[in-house]
Motif scaffolding. Structure first.
Motif, mmCIF file in Angstrom:
data_model
loop_
_atom_site.group_PDB
_atom_site.id
_atom_site.type_symbol
_atom_site.label_atom_id
_atom_site.label_comp_id
_atom_site.label_asym_id
_atom_site.label_seq_id
_atom_site.Cartn_x
_atom_site.Cartn_y
_atom_site.Cartn_z
ATOM 1 N N LEU A 224 0.845 -1.186 0.000
ATOM 2 C CA LEU A 224 0.000 0.000 0.000
ATOM 3 C C LEU A 224 0.882 1.238 0.000
ATOM 4 N N LEU A 225 0.362 2.331 -0.528
ATOM 5 C CA LEU A 225 1.126 3.577 -0.525
ATOM 6 C C LEU A 225 0.908 4.299 0.793
ATOM 7 N N ASN A 226 1.979 4.424 1.576
ATOM 8 C CA ASN A 226 1.912 5.093 2.876
ATOM 9 C C ASN A 226 3.202 5.881 3.061
ATOM 10 N N GLU A 227 3.129 7.190 2.899
ATOM 11 C CA GLU A 227 4.316 8.034 3.025
ATOM 12 C C GLU A 227 4.447 8.659 4.411
ATOM 13 N N GLN A 228 3.417 8.481 5.251
ATOM 14 C CA GLN A 228 3.455 9.069 6.592
ATOM 15 C C GLN A 228 4.559 8.422 7.429
ATOM 16 N N GLY A 229 5.393 9.239 8.004
ATOM 17 C CA GLY A 229 6.479 8.738 8.836
ATOM 18 C C GLY A 229 7.695 8.280 8.057
ATOM 19 N N LEU A 230 7.650 8.428 6.730
ATOM 20 C CA LEU A 230 8.780 7.998 5.905
ATOM 21 C C LEU A 230 9.673 9.200 5.633
ATOM 22 N N THR A 231 10.900 9.140 6.095
ATOM 23 C CA THR A 231 11.834 10.249 5.921
ATOM 24 C C THR A 231 12.793 9.923 4.787
ATOM 25 N N LEU A 232 12.621 10.615 3.667
ATOM 26 C CA LEU A 232 13.478 10.415 2.505
ATOM 27 C C LEU A 232 14.031 11.767 2.076
ATOM 28 N N ASP A 233 15.335 11.921 2.175
ATOM 29 C CA ASP A 233 15.992 13.164 1.798
ATOM 30 C C ASP A 233 16.227 13.143 0.285
ATOM 31 N N ILE A 283 4.669 -7.132 10.429
ATOM 32 C CA ILE A 283 5.690 -6.789 9.424
ATOM 33 C C ILE A 283 5.347 -5.397 8.872
ATOM 34 N N HIS A 284 5.352 -4.430 9.759
ATOM 35 C CA HIS A 284 4.906 -3.083 9.401
ATOM 36 C C HIS A 284 5.828 -2.408 8.390
ATOM 37 N N TRP A 285 7.023 -2.945 8.206
ATOM 38 C CA TRP A 285 7.947 -2.410 7.204
ATOM 39 C C TRP A 285 7.357 -2.461 5.800
ATOM 40 N N GLN A 286 6.442 -3.418 5.550
ATOM 41 C CA GLN A 286 5.922 -3.606 4.197
ATOM 42 C C GLN A 286 5.171 -2.366 3.688
ATOM 43 N N ASP A 287 4.620 -1.570 4.604
ATOM 44 C CA ASP A 287 3.816 -0.434 4.176
ATOM 45 C C ASP A 287 4.651 0.758 3.711
ATOM 46 N N ALA A 288 5.967 0.648 3.812
ATOM 47 C CA ALA A 288 6.838 1.711 3.306
ATOM 48 C C ALA A 288 7.365 1.406 1.910
ATOM 49 N N LEU A 289 7.223 0.169 1.441
ATOM 50 C CA LEU A 289 7.927 -0.257 0.232
ATOM 51 C C LEU A 289 7.479 0.473 -1.025
ATOM 52 N N VAL A 290 6.182 0.739 -1.169
ATOM 53 C CA VAL A 290 5.711 1.416 -2.382
ATOM 54 C C VAL A 290 6.274 2.829 -2.458
ATOM 55 N N ALA A 291 6.203 3.552 -1.350
ATOM 56 C CA ALA A 291 6.739 4.913 -1.335
ATOM 57 C C ALA A 291 8.251 4.906 -1.594
ATOM 58 N N VAL A 292 8.951 3.915 -1.056
ATOM 59 C CA VAL A 292 10.390 3.802 -1.311
ATOM 60 C C VAL A 292 10.647 3.542 -2.787
ATOM 61 N N ALA A 293 9.881 2.617 -3.384
ATOM 62 C CA ALA A 293 10.072 2.302 -4.801
ATOM 63 C C ALA A 293 9.809 3.525 -5.670
ATOM 64 N N LEU A 294 8.772 4.283 -5.348
ATOM 65 C CA LEU A 294 8.491 5.495 -6.124
ATOM 66 C C LEU A 294 9.605 6.523 -5.959
ATOM 67 N N HIS A 295 10.131 6.631 -4.747
ATOM 68 C CA HIS A 295 11.258 7.539 -4.506
ATOM 69 C C HIS A 295 12.463 7.138 -5.352
ATOM 70 N N LEU A 296 12.758 5.852 -5.380
ATOM 71 C CA LEU A 296 13.934 5.377 -6.116
ATOM 72 C C LEU A 296 13.732 5.400 -7.627
ATOM 73 N N SER A 297 12.496 5.606 -8.085
ATOM 74 C CA SER A 297 12.257 5.748 -9.524
ATOM 75 C C SER A 297 12.342 7.206 -9.964
ATOM 76 N N ARG A 298 12.546 8.113 -8.995
ATOM 77 C CA ARG A 298 12.703 9.532 -9.322
ATOM 78 C C ARG A 298 14.074 10.057 -8.929
ATOM 79 N N HIS A 299 14.743 9.353 -8.032
ATOM 80 C CA HIS A 299 16.053 9.763 -7.554
ATOM 81 C C HIS A 299 16.974 8.547 -7.623
#
Length: 435
Positions: A224-233, A283-299
């Motif tokens: 799921l897409l969940n960007e809350q609490g995700l810190t990506l510089d 396994i609450h880490w799973q809810d960050a993966l979509v936002a991480v993947a989108l971040h890594l597709s732009r940076h």
């Protein structure tokens, strides 16, 4: 003679007509003005099979339907398309292919009422040459196509070979079933290898899986897409997935990431423990993966963490697939063996599922060459942050764009369909607003 481009109207050539190319066309249809034309060029080559058109029900999407929309403006489009009986976390991949085809037909009809046309050519593209402010595409048949803009949406490149081992690819899976194997070797332990092993085992074969790392993907229940609490510089030159996930779970009030991970060293024991963790919901880490993947597709930061951890968790398998694999192992239909113990000669079918190479693209100062390249051409290495190809010796990027797996030259999550859709929207906006 080249097919002419009329006046200043946009004439966009999309190279690749599978799901990534379809996503690109859908976004273009939403932005192009009256009189624009899109031509999709795809060879429909069986050597580059699309997993989204594989009819096998055992081959499921590795993400939840919640992030499966090919319509950037409507993230829930795929979820609303599904039959209400369908588990949104275990969708057969061929359902995505059918969905994409139907949505494309719908958007083509709707855009046609605005005077935007779409054509399809079954052919290959050999080169894309710059001609003033436009481009000339030379096709495998010798045909020439003119375009104001070009999008490279070829999908995954050729299957990666493994030295000393010859075999077939994991897709299309009907080839695996028709082989009627008794003893099968699957080289690889990632998602495509697991798909192949499950199909072969279901067909009655005894399957041996092996890879140099011996690692299986981790296990997740949803994406799921969940960007809350995700810190990506966005400016950070480096990225550590493990540290990022640890910060994410603790920001949501959970314990350290380490408490959600298996400590087992044996891959089968670890698979069992990770299934149990997934079933427990811890396994609450799973809810960050979509936002991480989108971040890594732009940076494109350099990964500084454990590369094995990064691979296992970014490519983690859905719980349904993990259950099927564990059952096949328990039934002794599938076994994992160390790479040093692999004996290819003992198997009547060998599947090489060790990933894909980048699609072969080379450049000269005035052209891009796909597949074979002329003497003096250099491998393409420069993709700008705006997803545009930059030719050697030129200071400005071309109006030639890359999307999805073709962007692997710069981005590490290029195979995620959600990333391709987001990239398509950015490209369509640039092309649609061009003067």
């Amino acid at each position: 003679m080249a097919e002419a481009v009329q006046g200043d109207r946009r004439h966009v050539a999309v190279v690749g007509g599978r799901v990534t190319g379809i996503a690109m066309v859908v976004q273009l249809l939403a932005t192009l003005d009256e009189g624009a034309r899109i031509v999709v060029i795809d060879p429909e080559d069986s050597r580059y099979p699309s997993v989204f058109y594989d009819p096998e029900d055992l081959v499921i999407v590795n993400t939840s339907a919640h992030v499966g929309s090919i319509v950037a403006a409507d993230p829930t489009d795929f979820l609303s398309y599904l039959d209400h009986h369908q588990d949104p976390h275990a969708v057969p991949r061929h359902v995505v292919g059918r969905y994409a085809d139907q949505r494309l037909a719908h958007h083509v009809r709707r855009a046609g009422t605005r005077g935007v046309a779409v054509a399809r050519i079954i052919d290959t593209v050999r080169s894309i040459a710059r001609r003033g402010r436009r481009y000339l595409l030379r096709l495998g048949s010798g045909r020439l196509i003119g375009a104001t803009d070009v999008v490279l949406a070829m999908g995954a490149g050729p299957r990666r070979d493994v030295a000393g081992i010859r075999g077939i690819g994991p897709y299309p899976t009907d080839r695996l079933r028709s082989a009627r194997a008794h003893e099968a070797l699957v080289v690889g332990t990632g998602q495509s290898a697991i798909d192949a092993a499950l199909v072969l085992a279901d067909s009655g074969a005894r399957v041996t899986m092996s890879s140099r790392t011996g690692l299986l993907p981790a296990v997740r229940t949803r994406t799921l897409l969940n960007e809350q609490g995700l810190t990506l510089d966005l400016r950070a030159p480096t990225f550590d997935l493990e540290a990022t996930l640890d910060r994410f779970v603790q920001a949501h009030g959970h314990g350290p990431l380490a408490t959600m991970l298996s400590a087992a060293r044996d891959p089968i024991d670890r698979l069992g423990e990770e299934i149990a963790l997934a079933e427990s919901g811890d396994i609450h880490w799973q809810d960050a993966l979509v936002a991480v993947a989108l971040h890594l597709s732009r940076h494109s930061p350099r990964s500084t963490g454990d590369s094995r951890f990064t691979w296992r968790y970014l490519t983690s398998m859905m719980l349904t697939t993990a259950h099927r694999l564990r059952h096949a192992i328990d039934d002794r239909a599938v076994r994992l063996v160390p790479w040093a113990h692999v004996a290819p000669q003992r198997h009547d079918v060998i599947v090489v599922a060790a990933g894909n190479e980048r699609y072969p693209i080379a450049c000269t100062p005035d052209a891009i060459h796909l597949g074979s390249a002329p003497a003096g051409a250099t491998p393409w290495t420069t993709l700008t942050e705006s997803l545009q190809v930059q030719l050697p010796g030129r200071t400005q990027p071309e109006r030639v764009w890359a999307v999805g797996p073709t962007t692997a030259v710069r981005y590490s999550t290029a195979n995620f369909l959600g990333s391709a859709v987001a990239q398509s929207a950015r490209i369509a906006h640039r092309i649609g607003n061009a003067t």
